[in-house]
Design a protein around this motif. Structure first.
Motif, PDB file in Angstrom:
ATOM      1  N   PRO A  82       0.834  -1.207   0.000  1.00 26.32           N
ATOM      2  CA  PRO A  82       0.000   0.000   0.000  1.00 26.32           C
ATOM      3  C   PRO A  82       0.870   1.260   0.000  1.00 26.32           C
ATOM      4  O   PRO A  82       2.015   1.227   0.454  1.00 26.32           O
ATOM      5  N   GLY A  83       0.312   2.334  -0.517  1.00 26.23           N
ATOM      6  CA  GLY A  83       0.996   3.631  -0.462  1.00 26.23           C
ATOM      7  C   GLY A  83       2.180   3.693  -1.415  1.00 26.23           C
ATOM      8  O   GLY A  83       2.198   3.055  -2.461  1.00 26.23           O
ATOM      9  N   LYS A  84       3.198   4.460  -1.017  1.00 29.32           N
ATOM     10  CA  LYS A  84       4.342   4.743  -1.874  1.00 29.32           C
ATOM     11  C   LYS A  84       5.057   3.489  -2.355  1.00 29.32           C
ATOM     12  O   LYS A  84       5.516   3.417  -3.482  1.00 29.32           O
ATOM     13  N   ALA A  85       5.204   2.507  -1.448  1.00 34.42           N
ATOM     14  CA  ALA A  85       6.005   1.337  -1.781  1.00 34.42           C
ATOM     15  C   ALA A  85       5.471   0.648  -3.031  1.00 34.42           C
ATOM     16  O   ALA A  85       6.236   0.110  -3.823  1.00 34.42           O
ATOM     17  N   GLY A  86       4.148   0.701  -3.235  1.00 32.22           N
ATOM     18  CA  GLY A  86       3.538   0.064  -4.399  1.00 32.22           C
ATOM     19  C   GLY A  86       4.070   0.642  -5.690  1.00 32.22           C
ATOM     20  O   GLY A  86       4.427  -0.100  -6.618  1.00 32.22           O
ATOM     21  N   GLY A  87       4.141   1.968  -5.763  1.00 31.39           N
ATOM     22  CA  GLY A  87       4.648   2.622  -6.959  1.00 31.39           C
ATOM     23  C   GLY A  87       6.081   2.210  -7.239  1.00 31.39           C
ATOM     24  O   GLY A  87       6.447   1.876  -8.372  1.00 31.39           O
ATOM     25  N   ALA A  88       6.894   2.221  -6.173  1.00 37.49           N
ATOM     26  CA  ALA A  88       8.296   1.837  -6.335  1.00 37.49           C
ATOM     27  C   ALA A  88       8.382   0.391  -6.825  1.00 37.49           C
ATOM     28  O   ALA A  88       9.159   0.071  -7.722  1.00 37.49           O
ATOM     29  N   PHE A  89       7.549  -0.471  -6.260  1.00 35.31           N
ATOM     30  CA  PHE A  89       7.605  -1.882  -6.645  1.00 35.31           C
ATOM     31  C   PHE A  89       7.250  -2.075  -8.116  1.00 35.31           C
ATOM     32  O   PHE A  89       7.967  -2.756  -8.859  1.00 35.31           O
ATOM     33  N   MET A  90       6.143  -1.460  -8.534  1.00 28.87           N
ATOM     34  CA  MET A  90       5.698  -1.639  -9.914  1.00 28.87           C
ATOM     35  C   MET A  90       6.752  -1.139 -10.897  1.00 28.87           C
ATOM     36  O   MET A  90       7.016  -1.750 -11.920  1.00 28.87           O
ATOM     37  N   LYS A  91       7.340   0.001 -10.557  1.00 24.34           N
ATOM     38  CA  LYS A  91       8.362   0.598 -11.414  1.00 24.34           C
ATOM     39  C   LYS A  91       9.538  -0.371 -11.584  1.00 24.34           C
ATOM     40  O   LYS A  91      10.024  -0.611 -12.688  1.00 24.34           O
TER      41      LYS A  91
END
Lengths: 308, 393
Positions: free
Chosen positions: B222-231
């Motif tokens: 959830p949150g910021k970590a998701g964006g980093a993970f997908m990237k």
């Protein structure tokens, strides 16, 4: 476990180490030469990332974004030194910790006002955004290879600066015995402003390198600050060479712990127990390293000449 | 001093002392994360709660409503401090909010021991659904295991035989993993629990996932970590290699950032959820339209749950006509779940967690080109969480 996985994890650890080195280089110079504990070093990392995101947004190019953000974060660093830190050199460490912690809060809030709480994503150009096959059956993210290359280039440039130039001589002398350097008539104030600016630019560069991977966030500096302190303590405070070797060591230990500790523990305990213990242990690994190094070599692995 | 003066003085003092006792308003404390990068979630919840307050005209049960927002700073210990402050100093009637399971678990005792009502607008830790369930605790969200259980079911339907699981190492992360393990019938070939919060670089985990040659990767970030993970998933070239299945990672908060970061790999990816912005329910249309009109963006599921929380509280206060001393009456009203919910009809189970549908959703672009999610089917109908049977209530 295969050899390609091992090699890939080695590269991952190396890449993390390189970013840590960019962070730790400035920190160790400031700590080593002026004996100044600067907790706000992580804020410069964050500001570097956010400025780079903004400039990338404006120019549409990540490379231009980095080139514009570098002088900007250098300017921010010099401004911070002149306005806030200059008055703290003669105070003791506790005052410095308190004041620079205040700076962290200040910069986090300032960045929230300017950029909003959601932070920014940095789009990479297409040729950097994918992966290339460095060995058959082993693709590796192109961008991470670039980070490694940039880190090594910066390390080489720093080595040249510190070992081959007059400024470097003063930096080394300052790290060994700053009173003597002052007594020899060197303008310590100017030297330190320059060193601080350089450190800020390096921290900012580390932030710019990390941002396309983890996005530019408010407060992103705090999570890398502590490993960076571990690096300079392990490497020997004030030593660039020590920071480089310790950064790679910390990066590799952290990555290898995350990669293989559960397998390793699984051989001596049940798989479920290993699954729970491994993440906790691997999070501790770099601190265990620090404790071991401090026990055997309290000055760190490669302390500057005069401080052994 | 004459007797008259003394008497008026005393009367005035008494009147002053008596003031706080006459509850002129309903006080609601709302604990969420307003700082740190996760502050964007807290803001969405706060915006939705404020919108709900506006939509009910700022009143319930004939009383004015006062909301006090507190920031947990993403940390259990701060969340508990703020909760203590709301309960003891502000003397609120309801405490709502809570994004993080670990923050809720640290804070719940302060509220429940004081005899106040606690309404989770997001966190659904297994502990509070099972053995530690409490008569004054309600959730307008879901139990953590349920959404990944629905995802496990989707994985079975899609013929996924082996799965690599990556989630953060805290209360909700562990529940999510337990959830997908419960319903997924294939083999879990690897599992990584990462440091939370703090770890945003997943290079080591992604390399392991690739080496495992699994049919799918399941994540909860959830949150910021998701964006980093997908990237990083995209950068590692894993998009074309191993399909990614997620819960609570791709939402209305992260999608604009993914779009800005040109993460095309997210398009067409699947997730499960109890709610979607396109659910055709009158209350949901009103909520989504109102939210988009007021804030110019799609609401997230966090916002939907917070919106529901306000209406749940209103149903309780309305039922007792503003007599906030009637805790039994308010509890009975909430148990009936007789309020307009954005997810349509739902009811509470014996543990005060909703019994509700779970939908399959896909990331699509809307008519204006904004990335959003569309419902693709129902995975579970009227689903109750697996911990309800451990709740003695």
């Amino acid at each position: 476990m295969t050899w390609t996985l091992l090699l890939e994890q080695f590269l991952n650890g190396f890449q993390l180490g390189v970013v840590l080195f960019l962070m730790a280089a400035g920190l160790t110079l400031v700590f080593g030469i002026m004996d100044m504990v600067n907790l706000a070093h992580g804020s410069l990392y964050m500001i570097g990332a956010l400025l780079c995101a903004t400039f990338t947004d404006w120019t549409g190019s990540f490379i231009l974004g980095v080139l514009l953000a570098l002088p900007a974060v250098l300017a921010v660093g010099i401004a911070v030194e002149v306005v806030a830190l200059r008055t703290l050199y003669r105070r003791d460490h506790l005052d410095q910790v308190l004041a620079t912690f205040g700076l962290i809060l200040f910069f986090n809030e300032l960045c929230r006002i300017i950029w909003g709480p959601e932070g920014m994503a940095i789009p990479l150009p297409g040729w950097l955004d994918g992966s290339i096959e460095i060995l058959p059956g082993m693709p590796y993210p192109t961008y991470r290879l670039l980070v490694i290359a940039v880190g090594l280039a910066v390390a080489a440039a720093l080595y040249w600066l510190v070992v081959r130039t007059r400024t470097g001589m003063l930096i080394r002398a300052g790290a060994s015995n700053r009173t003597m350097v002052g007594a020899l008539g060197v303008n310590i104030g100017l030297l330190f402003t320059l060193i601080f600016g350089l450190g800020a630019a390096l921290a900012g560069l580390a932030g710019m390198m990390a941002a396309p991977i983890v996005q530019a966030n408010i407060g992103m500096g705090e999570s890398i600050l502590i490993p960076a302190f571990v690096v300079i303590v392990v490497g020997g405070i004030g030593s660039i060479r020590g920071a480089f070797i310790a950064a790679l060591l910390v990066g590799l230990i952290d990555t290898m712990g995350r990669s293989f500790l559960d397998l390793l523990l699984g051989t001596v305990m049940s798989v479920t127990a290993a699954e729970t213990a491994a993440p906790a242990l691997s999070a501790m690994a770099i601190y265990i390293l620090m404790a071991v190094v401090l026990f055997f070599r309290p000055q760190g692995l490669f302390p500057p000449q005069g401080r052994r | 001093m004459t007797f008259g003066k003394l008497a008026t003085g005393l009367a005035a003092a008494l009147a002053l002392a008596a003031l706080p006792a006459q509850a002129a308003s309903v006080k609601i404390g709302f604990v969420t994360t307003l700082t740190t990068p996760a502050g964007v979630i807290g803001k969405d919840m706060q915006d939705a709660f404020n919108l709900a307050l506006e939509d009910i005209g700022g009143r319930m049960g004939g009383l004015d409503v006062e909301v006090i927002y507190e920031d947990d700073g993403f940390k259990p210990e701060i969340g508990k401090q703020k909760t203590d402050k709301l309960v003891q100093k502000d003397n609120v009637d309801f405490v709502a909010g809570y994004i993080w399971s670990n923050v809720l678990l640290a804070s719940q005792k302060s509220v429940l021991d004081a005899g106040k009502f606690l309404i989770s607008a997001n966190a659904g830790p297994s502990q509070l659904a099972g053995k530690q369930c409490h008569e004054n605790f309600f959730a307008t969200s879901w139990q953590n295991d349920q959404t990944p259980m629905a995802m496990g079911e989707v994985l079975n339907q899609r013929g996924v035989k082996s799965l690599y699981v990556i989630a953060p190492n805290y209360a909700a992360g562990k529940n999510m993993v337990a959830g997908v393990e419960r319903s997924f019938r294939g083999e879990i070939v690897g599992k990584d629990l990462t440091k939370w919060p703090g770890q945003l670089d997943f290079s080591a985990e992604l390399a392991k996932a690739r080496a495992s040659k699994a049919d799918g990767v399941f994540i909860f970030y959830p949150g910021k970590a998701g964006g980093a993970f997908m990237k990083q998933y995209q950068q590692a070239g894993l998009n074309g290699q191993i399909p990614l299945y997620s819960v609570f990672t791709v939402d209305s908060l992260s999608l604009p950032l993914f779009q800005e970061g040109k993460l095309e790999g997210v398009m067409g990816s699947f997730m499960t959820q109890f709610w979607a912005p396109d659910l055709d329910v009158p209350q949901n249309r009103k909520f989504v339209e109102g939210f988009r009109k007021k804030y110019g963006r799609y609401p997230s599921f966090y916002a939907a749950q917070s919106y529901d929380a306000m209406f749940l509280i209103k149903s309780a206060v309305d039922a007792v006509n503003g007599d906030l001393t009637d805790a039994d009456g308010m509890r009975a009203a909430m148990e009936k779940a007789d309020f307009p919910s954005v997810r349509g009809p739902f009811k509470f189970g014996n543990n005060h967690f909703p019994i509700q549908n779970f939908y399959l959703r896909e990331v699509v672009a809307d008519a204006d080109g904004n990335w959003t999610t569309a419902t693709r089917g129902v995975v579970y109908r009227d689903h109750q969480d697996p911990y309800a049977k451990d709740c003695k209530m």
